[in-house]
Write an enzyme that holds these catalytic residues in place. Structure first.
Site, short mmCIF file in Angstrom:
data_model
loop_
_atom_site.label_atom_id
_atom_site.label_comp_id
_atom_site.label_asym_id
_atom_site.label_seq_id
_atom_site.Cartn_x
_atom_site.Cartn_y
_atom_site.Cartn_z
N LYS A 199 -1.66 -1.53 -3.77
CA LYS A 199 -2.67 -0.48 -3.76
C LYS A 199 -1.91 0.83 -3.96
O LYS A 199 -1.20 1.29 -3.06
CB LYS A 199 -3.43 -0.49 -2.44
CG LYS A 199 -4.44 0.66 -2.29
CD LYS A 199 -5.08 0.66 -0.91
CE LYS A 199 -6.02 1.85 -0.75
NZ LYS A 199 -6.61 1.90 0.62
N TYR A 213 0.86 -1.19 0.00
CA TYR A 213 0.00 0.00 0.00
C TYR A 213 0.89 1.23 0.00
O TYR A 213 1.59 1.48 0.98
CB TYR A 213 -0.94 -0.04 1.21
CG TYR A 213 -1.88 1.13 1.37
CD1 TYR A 213 -2.17 2.00 0.31
CD2 TYR A 213 -2.53 1.35 2.58
CE1 TYR A 213 -3.05 3.06 0.47
CE2 TYR A 213 -3.42 2.40 2.74
CZ TYR A 213 -3.67 3.26 1.69
OH TYR A 213 -4.54 4.30 1.85
#
Length: 295
Positions: free
Chosen positions: A165, A137
């Protein structure tokens, strides 16, 4: 056997709290059921939208357990487990594995600002200790550091890492990842606003904030984008734009929780230092919900 590519639209779940500050387990179960009924592709509990930074380990584990119980194996559950302390991240990740998560979401170490080689060592230590597939992320606006494309691609060479992400907003960097990644490594938008261009570049999906309120629409947007129906995806993007903008009038998840309260999903309760939506923004949020058909 290689696991299926993680793709589609996943909701970064907001966490319902009771007025006394405890987790509202009944509301959480109902909320997860509704997300699934609306067709969401996967669930992401205990991220920044879920206010995980304010949870005890037991609370964190309980939220993931409930999410897993309601999902009943129908969709992946990607549990947030990040920390800027590698050993704490391992401890939390092991708890998420015990709670039944299918994947882990690991954010770049906030505040510490390690060099890229430090990030690689951090993520690899977690992967080696836990054994669940990891989604990276990258959100520099929150962490103060960026996971460079070269770092993401180096980690992507290992099957322990199954996706990223990307919420950097850096399209050249995202493009480099898309071009250089292995086919099994998913690239997911972490910013609702740039999902459409990322899908056009070849991204595999989205971990969404706004889908807390409009899961069916965001799932359809991602599906159309992945199928190459650019005009159809653009039409949905334009339809949800009023809510997309209202959702970030203040720090996430403040507007999302106000919206969910307006919809009767759960109480508008946040944990300090977050506070409820400023009253001057309430009309804008309510109007946006009406425009997208959520009210």
């Amino acid at each position: 056997m290689t696991a299926p590519l993680l793709g589609g639209c996943g909701t970064a779940l907001a966490t319902p709290f009771r007025p006394d500050g405890g987790i509202d387990e009944r509301a959480l179960r109902s909320f997860v059921d509704w997300q699934l009924d609306e067709g969401i592709d996967f669930l992401v509990p205990c991220g920044s939208t879920g206010e995980a930074a304010t949870m005890s380990l037991d609370e964190h584990r309980r939220v993931v357990e409930i999410t897993v119980e309601q999902a009943r194996g129908r969709v992946p559950v990607v549990a947030g487990a990040g920390s800027n302390d590698t050993q704490k991240a391992i401890t939390l990740s092991l708890a998420m594995r015990e709670a039944g998560a299918t994947h882990l979401l690991h954010v770049a170490p906030a505040y510490s600002k390690p060099p890229q080689r430090g990030m690689i060592a951090h993520f690899r230590a977690i992967a080696d200790a836990v054994g669940l597939p990891i989604v990276l992320y990258n959100v520099p606006s929150r962490t103060g550091c960026n996971i460079d494309a070269t770092t993401t691609l180096e980690l992507a060479d290992s099957e322990q890492f199954v996706g990223t992400k990307e919420a950097s907003g850096n399209l050249p960097q995202i493009t480099d990842i898309l071009v250089g990644r292995p086919a099994r490594f998913a690239v997911l938008s972490g910013d609702d606003e740039v999902t459409l261009p990322m899908l056009a570049l070849g991204a595999d999906g989205l971990i969404s904030v706004v889908s807390n309120v409009v899961p069916r629409l965001m799932t359809e947007l991602v599906r159309k984008g992945r199928e190459g129906d650019v005009s159809g995806a653009r039409e949905i993007h334009q339809r949800v734009l009023p809510w997309l903008r209202a959702a970030f009038l203040e720090s996430n998840p403040i507007p999302v929780k106000a919206a969910l309260a307006m919809m009767g999903r759960f109480e508008n309760v946040l944990r300090s230092p977050l506070v409820t939506l400023e009253p001057r923004h309430e009309d804008a949020v309510r109007t946006a919900l009406r425009e997208v058909g959520a009210l």
